[in-house]
Write a protein that holds these residues in place. Sequence first.
Motif, short mmCIF file in Angstrom:
data_model
loop_
_atom_site.label_atom_id
_atom_site.label_comp_id
_atom_site.label_asym_id
_atom_site.label_seq_id
_atom_site.Cartn_x
_atom_site.Cartn_y
_atom_site.Cartn_z
N ARG A 76 -5.32 -0.22 -5.45
CA ARG A 76 -5.56 -1.54 -6.03
C ARG A 76 -5.80 -1.45 -7.54
N ASN A 109 -0.72 -5.98 2.61
CA ASN A 109 -0.19 -5.56 3.91
C ASN A 109 1.16 -6.20 4.22
N ASP A 113 -7.34 3.16 -0.70
CA ASP A 113 -6.90 1.82 -1.05
C ASP A 113 -7.49 1.34 -2.38
N TRP A 162 0.84 -1.20 0.00
CA TRP A 162 0.00 0.00 0.00
C TRP A 162 0.88 1.26 0.00
#
Length: 619
Positions: A474, A494, A470, A458
């Motif tokens: 993505r 993560n 997020d 991230w």
Amino acid sequence: MAAITDLKHKHMPGKKQNTITEQRPPSRDLRVLVQLFAFMRPYRTAVLGAAVALLIAAAAVLGFGIVLQRVVDYGLSSGSSTALNQALLLFLVVVTVMAASVAARVYLVTWIGERVVADIRKAVFAQVLRLEPAFFEVTRTGEVISRLTTDTSLLQVVVGSTLAIAVRNALLISGGLVMLTITSGKLALLVLLGVPLAVIPLWLLGHRVRSLSRTSQDRIADIGAFVDEVLYGIRTVQAFCHERIDHLRYGEQVEAAFDAAISRTRISALLTAMVMLLTFIAVSVVLWVGGHDVLAGRISGGQLSAFVFYALLVAGSVGALSEVAGELLRAAGAAERLLELLNTEPGISPPAVPVALPEPARGEVQLDDVTFRYPSRPDRPALSELSLSLKAGEKVALVGPSGAGKSTVLQLLLRFYDPDTGSIRFDGVDIREVDPQQLRQRMALVPQDPVIFGADAWENIRYGLADVNDEDVRRAADAAHATEFLDQLPQGFNTFLGERGIRLSGGQRQRIAIARAILRDPAVLLLDEATSSLDAESERLVQDALEQLMQARTSLVIAHRLATVRKVDMILVIDNGRIVASGRHDELVEENGLYARLAALQFHDAQLQERPHGRDEEP
């Protein structure tokens, strides 16, 4: 289409190379520490409180001489228990005041030391972040790290304790001399005659300690730089069985640091021994003279006791001051090294009144007669009076042999350097007149060797864009075909990717860098061998993503794999810092020049191999 101009090369004198150690002469005394007092100004209240506590503690210590005289002359000599009790009660009061003031002084001084050094660390690091890449061409990263860690730690000790100890001993010396004079002027004169004997070696040897302290810090910095380099290339070290050689070299550097530290310690020890020896010789003389005065009745036993106490206090303080002088001189060396960084002016900085770039960004780029030499290689121009222009949405490829100057063009566009001559314009504005951050926010770079930070996916993909959610991250990863391997990691996005992305393959690191560029949605896309680390399947996927990203966006592509540049609007062939040809792929092949030879080597095309080579420059 791109307009190309190749002008006659003009010799330019090389730039003078400056390192941080060359920009200011080394200081020769402790005055360099005064420049760091500016960091104490925001904490004037704490500094004032520490000063008051220090004065009270010093006064309490000096008060012990008066208490001692009262105990001897009134408590013991008079034979009165009441007088003795009063003297001992006064002693208890003085001890209590001293304990409380010392506790307050230790806390406040330590707090100031930690706070000031934290501010210095932040200021130095912020300064380092402002310095342009040219600075790091002539300065080792390990040297900078040493200054941020070792030197600031030394300053913390000095500001947090040593400086206060030095002030305390200076107060005790001055106060003790006053009390010596009040107690017995004759004996005080003898003590004053002994003080210069202690100060002279301090003055003579102090500069030597200062110089050796600087040398010691430099040797420690050498160790840090060597370790950083070896650990960064640990796989290469082990692949080439270089461990034994690096171990020996590390040992040599450790021994050099040890020798420098021992040389400094030897002089410091000699300095301390000489000061203490000479001082206590003077005290012995005082005791001999004072003892005869007591026997002759010229002074009382209490006065002699108080005088001996003050003489020992002055002698001990002088000895302690000579010892901490070595620490202060070491701190002066550390402060000098830090100030060299703080005083280094960035070569690339925002103008006093920056010109705003047009909104919205068009992505037009123009280089006019640009000549540039790297600071570490001033004798050879990387670019020679090069001119080119990119229209909004145009896709241009830079092709040529290694060292031809392709990546240099990207470095100048990002304003990591300024050209020696010529100008660079972005959307019609000279980039020297623009805030570098505003300029760079409109570009995205995908380098040949992508940098992955010690964080999760991230943070690595949204690097520099903290407000991106997020979902956007993505989507960028999907477009770069990075989701397929990130989702397979133990904690998915993560997952900690390791220092410098060591847990990822080269192709995976490249795709994260591409996702980072996609998320930035730049006006100008800079691709420096963006697919060089990918296998055939990954290259096909990423190339598709890049083609989508380059649509309606100005793109400057550096490619060694010529198959990746067949669809661009224009190919510029660079050799020795000059544009030697331009055109589409088929046109350049037909010209049978440098590009055709590079293509023949890569594609092994039978038709190209049969074509006779023309007279062109060697790649």
